[in-house]
Write a protein that holds these residues in place. Sequence first.
Motif, PDB file in Angstrom:
ATOM      1  N   ALA A  63       2.003  38.575  -2.311  1.00  0.00           N
ATOM      2  CA  ALA A  63       0.422  38.699  -2.046  1.00  0.00           C
ATOM      3  C   ALA A  63       0.142  37.623  -2.962  1.00  0.00           C
ATOM      4  O   ALA A  63      -1.024  36.846  -2.929  1.00  0.00           O
ATOM      5  CB  ALA A  63      -0.069  39.997  -2.130  1.00  0.00           C
ATOM      6  N   GLU A  87       0.516  34.254  -2.062  1.00  0.00           N
ATOM      7  CA  GLU A  87      -0.454  33.650  -0.613  1.00  0.00           C
ATOM      8  C   GLU A  87      -1.696  33.277  -1.411  1.00  0.00           C
ATOM      9  O   GLU A  87      -2.504  32.396  -0.691  1.00  0.00           O
ATOM     10  CB  GLU A  87      -0.128  34.734   0.342  1.00  0.00           C
ATOM     11  CG  GLU A  87       1.033  34.912   0.997  1.00  0.00           C
ATOM     12  CD  GLU A  87       1.755  33.468   1.473  1.00  0.00           C
ATOM     13  OE1 GLU A  87       0.882  32.799   2.077  1.00  0.00           O
ATOM     14  OE2 GLU A  87       2.753  33.233   1.403  1.00  0.00           O
ATOM     15  N   ASN A  88      -2.160  34.451  -2.158  1.00  0.00           N
ATOM     16  CA  ASN A  88      -3.651  34.144  -2.278  1.00  0.00           C
ATOM     17  C   ASN A  88      -3.876  34.977  -3.738  1.00  0.00           C
ATOM     18  O   ASN A  88      -4.171  36.049  -3.894  1.00  0.00           O
ATOM     19  CB  ASN A  88      -4.449  34.544  -1.373  1.00  0.00           C
ATOM     20  CG  ASN A  88      -6.105  34.394  -1.684  1.00  0.00           C
ATOM     21  OD1 ASN A  88      -6.521  34.340  -2.754  1.00  0.00           O
ATOM     22  ND2 ASN A  88      -6.910  34.303  -0.536  1.00  0.00           N
ATOM     23  N   GLU A  89      -3.884  34.137  -4.858  1.00  0.00           N
ATOM     24  CA  GLU A  89      -4.034  34.922  -6.028  1.00  0.00           C
ATOM     25  C   GLU A  89      -5.329  35.751  -6.415  1.00  0.00           C
ATOM     26  O   GLU A  89      -5.183  36.745  -6.709  1.00  0.00           O
ATOM     27  CB  GLU A  89      -3.814  33.938  -7.146  1.00  0.00           C
ATOM     28  CG  GLU A  89      -3.817  34.575  -8.516  1.00  0.00           C
ATOM     29  CD  GLU A  89      -3.327  33.461  -9.474  1.00  0.00           C
ATOM     30  OE1 GLU A  89      -2.423  32.731  -9.375  1.00  0.00           O
ATOM     31  OE2 GLU A  89      -3.375  33.887 -10.785  1.00  0.00           O
ATOM     32  N   SER A  90      -6.285  34.857  -5.945  1.00  0.00           N
ATOM     33  CA  SER A  90      -7.770  35.603  -6.068  1.00  0.00           C
ATOM     34  C   SER A  90      -7.897  36.806  -5.144  1.00  0.00           C
ATOM     35  O   SER A  90      -8.423  37.962  -5.859  1.00  0.00           O
ATOM     36  CB  SER A  90      -8.976  34.623  -5.559  1.00  0.00           C
ATOM     37  OG  SER A  90      -8.545  33.452  -5.737  1.00  0.00           O
ATOM     38  N   ARG A  91      -7.226  37.013  -4.035  1.00  0.00           N
ATOM     39  CA  ARG A  91      -7.448  38.123  -3.317  1.00  0.00           C
ATOM     40  C   ARG A  91      -6.533  39.108  -3.966  1.00  0.00           C
ATOM     41  O   ARG A  91      -7.206  40.365  -3.906  1.00  0.00           O
ATOM     42  CB  ARG A  91      -6.962  37.797  -1.942  1.00  0.00           C
ATOM     43  CG  ARG A  91      -7.107  38.957  -1.057  1.00  0.00           C
ATOM     44  CD  ARG A  91      -6.511  38.813   0.366  1.00  0.00           C
ATOM     45  NE  ARG A  91      -6.511  37.563   1.138  1.00  0.00           N
ATOM     46  CZ  ARG A  91      -6.230  36.920   2.048  1.00  0.00           C
ATOM     47  NH1 ARG A  91      -4.640  37.348   2.064  1.00  0.00           N
ATOM     48  NH2 ARG A  91      -6.636  35.872   2.712  1.00  0.00           N
ATOM     49  N   ALA A  92      -5.534  39.010  -4.527  1.00  0.00           N
ATOM     50  CA  ALA A  92      -4.561  39.937  -5.134  1.00  0.00           C
ATOM     51  C   ALA A  92      -5.444  40.566  -6.391  1.00  0.00           C
ATOM     52  O   ALA A  92      -5.270  41.767  -6.479  1.00  0.00           O
ATOM     53  CB  ALA A  92      -3.083  39.378  -5.409  1.00  0.00           C
ATOM     54  N   SER A 108      -8.560  40.588  -6.748  1.00  0.00           N
ATOM     55  CA  SER A 108      -9.845  41.438  -6.262  1.00  0.00           C
ATOM     56  C   SER A 108      -9.278  42.676  -5.797  1.00  0.00           C
ATOM     57  O   SER A 108     -10.131  43.685  -5.499  1.00  0.00           O
ATOM     58  CB  SER A 108     -10.575  40.584  -5.357  1.00  0.00           C
ATOM     59  OG  SER A 108      -9.837  40.601  -3.989  1.00  0.00           O
ATOM     60  N   LEU A 109      -7.993  42.699  -5.234  1.00  0.00           N
ATOM     61  CA  LEU A 109      -7.495  44.167  -4.888  1.00  0.00           C
ATOM     62  C   LEU A 109      -7.093  45.080  -5.944  1.00  0.00           C
ATOM     63  O   LEU A 109      -6.635  46.169  -5.717  1.00  0.00           O
ATOM     64  CB  LEU A 109      -6.307  43.949  -3.800  1.00  0.00           C
ATOM     65  CG  LEU A 109      -6.389  43.336  -2.705  1.00  0.00           C
ATOM     66  CD1 LEU A 109      -5.372  43.047  -1.890  1.00  0.00           C
ATOM     67  CD2 LEU A 109      -7.276  44.354  -1.633  1.00  0.00           C
ATOM     68  N   TYR A 112      -5.118  44.133  -8.777  1.00  0.00           N
ATOM     69  CA  TYR A 112      -3.596  43.984  -9.170  1.00  0.00           C
ATOM     70  C   TYR A 112      -3.823  43.415 -10.457  1.00  0.00           C
ATOM     71  O   TYR A 112      -4.541  42.203 -10.496  1.00  0.00           O
ATOM     72  CB  TYR A 112      -2.655  43.232  -7.972  1.00  0.00           C
ATOM     73  CG  TYR A 112      -2.122  44.261  -6.984  1.00  0.00           C
ATOM     74  CD1 TYR A 112      -1.398  45.363  -7.365  1.00  0.00           C
ATOM     75  CD2 TYR A 112      -2.676  43.940  -5.870  1.00  0.00           C
ATOM     76  CE1 TYR A 112      -1.037  46.177  -6.244  1.00  0.00           C
ATOM     77  CE2 TYR A 112      -2.314  44.615  -4.750  1.00  0.00           C
ATOM     78  CZ  TYR A 112      -1.706  45.962  -5.070  1.00  0.00           C
ATOM     79  OH  TYR A 112      -1.318  46.652  -4.132  1.00  0.00           O
TER      80      TYR A 112
END
Lengths: 306, 298
Positions: free
Chosen positions: A181, A184-189, A191-192, A194
């Motif tokens: 994850a 694929e998309n560090e900012s998304r991880a 913001s989830l 992690y």
Amino acid sequence: MTNRILFIIMLVAGLTAPLYAYPVFVMDLLCFALFACAFNLLLGYAGLLSFGHAAFFGGAAYITGYVTKEWGFTPLLGVLAGAGFALVIGTVFGFLAIRRQGIYFAMVTLALAQIIYFLALQMPFTGGENGLQGIPRGHLFGLIDLNNSLAMYYFVFAIFLIGFGIIYRTINSPFGEVLQAIRENESRALSLGYDVDHFKLLAFVISATLAGLAGATKAIIFQFAALTNAHWQTSGEVILMTLVGGLGTVFGPVLGAITVGALSHELSAFGSWVQVILGTIFVVCVMVFRRGIIGEIQRLASRKQG
Amino acid sequence: MSMQVILAQALLGLNVGVFYAMLSLGLAVIFGLLNIINFAHGAMYMLGAFIALIGYSFLEQWFGISVQIGFWASLILVPLLVGLLGVTIERLLLRRLYDLDHIYGLLLTFGITLILQGLFSNYFNVSGTPYPGQPESLSGVVDLGFMYFPTYRLFAIVFSLVVCFATWFFIEHTKLGSRLRAGVENPDLTQAFGLNVPLMITLTFAFGAGLAGLAGVLAAPIYSVSPLMGADLIIVVFAVVVIGGMGSIMGAILSGLALGLVEGLTKVFYPPAASTVIFFLMVLVLLFRPAGLFGKEK
């Protein structure tokens, strides 16, 4: 399913290899295969390009050589000491390198690895450009004489399987999912929720330790810790192996290590042309063959199904 | 420790520093517009030195052309040739990778490095071949008051500084330079205003490559020309770039000069650390100012 078949093929090939191939050559390939798998964990699954993995591979070899030769460590303890050294410097390097991203990450790891290279060149115990020679193979558990090449071979194959197993487990765990994850998309991880840096560091340390395990084993096999193993060109070679076999695939690095290793062996009579050829393969892979051998096979298979 | 020894090493350090500056400048210029790190930068530096060497010593022996290309001619000709190679690499290869992860650009140029290095290793000794073409007018030493310094080295320092600052002036203070900066800032918008961005990219890469080639020619009379000369240098230059941050042209120049100086002084005070001091400084910078001394925090 395919993974299971491939694993059985690898297991059978590995167990029977001494019957039809020169054991020392296969052991060398196994070390590089483990090295490439460890590297692939970082680039293929976490998306981090380390250009300094030779420091762990080559550095561990020196430590293993030193403790078995000077302190009389048994081979198994020696190998563990080498891997432990890689774990320690891996933690330090990882901590520093994850402070920068992308291309900077690659440059930082390369520069840090160069410190280990110069230490290996200058420290009193390393033997300078000649490397650390005369490392004893010793007895496994005090019983099995590793000077017997078959015993040595199965010891190395067991280490390879353990390392491979750790990597396989890591990839197919919740931890591995998070790594992908992040790739694929560090900012998304982030913001989830992690702790991205924590995951990256742990991946870096596992990768470094197993790269060290591979290098430490190599030192016992050849009874020699070579300076070239700590050179940046070795870091490049492991990238090439992973790329050829298939980035982010489980078996790609193994196949890549065998392909590149066999090729270098076959071409060794051509001297510096080997470098030209490897460079050309590098360029070709990057331009038109980015999925690698296993990656292309998987793509063809899925196209057939779909 | 006498002051003279320190000053002498500082000057020799500055001599190394100008090469760091020229190479990190080229890397920074290329990175600004293309977002890739040119690993082959070191190989292009080596190539520059070798073209000068071949032009001076081997044209007749190898190609049967009884022409000798002197140092001054090389100084103009070699950057053009290396720049032309840069154009070829950018047009044929790099251009196809812009849409992908930037690490592929790094890997491609790494492959090119291996090819160039391997090619020259076949024909030349790894331990180096001397370049005999140093011009008569630059031989001998100059009296600097506190020490005698080789004239050629002084020339190399001054000449490189002029090139670096001319580049800085061109990018920061001319109209063409402002277009280039616009391309760095926002390539799509710049193109929409009618500027040919792809051409700009090609020329920028060629310029960076040419700069590396020029540094190679300048280095040839000082160091012996060897297939590995670029590889050893480029990793240090990477550390220089991490320390300086690639955000500013002046930053790249200044950190190159300063780190050369530091390396020279380390040779006086603690010689064994001379080859690693820059890497340790990089560690400190990463700890306390991760974006680099001249970099912008993101």
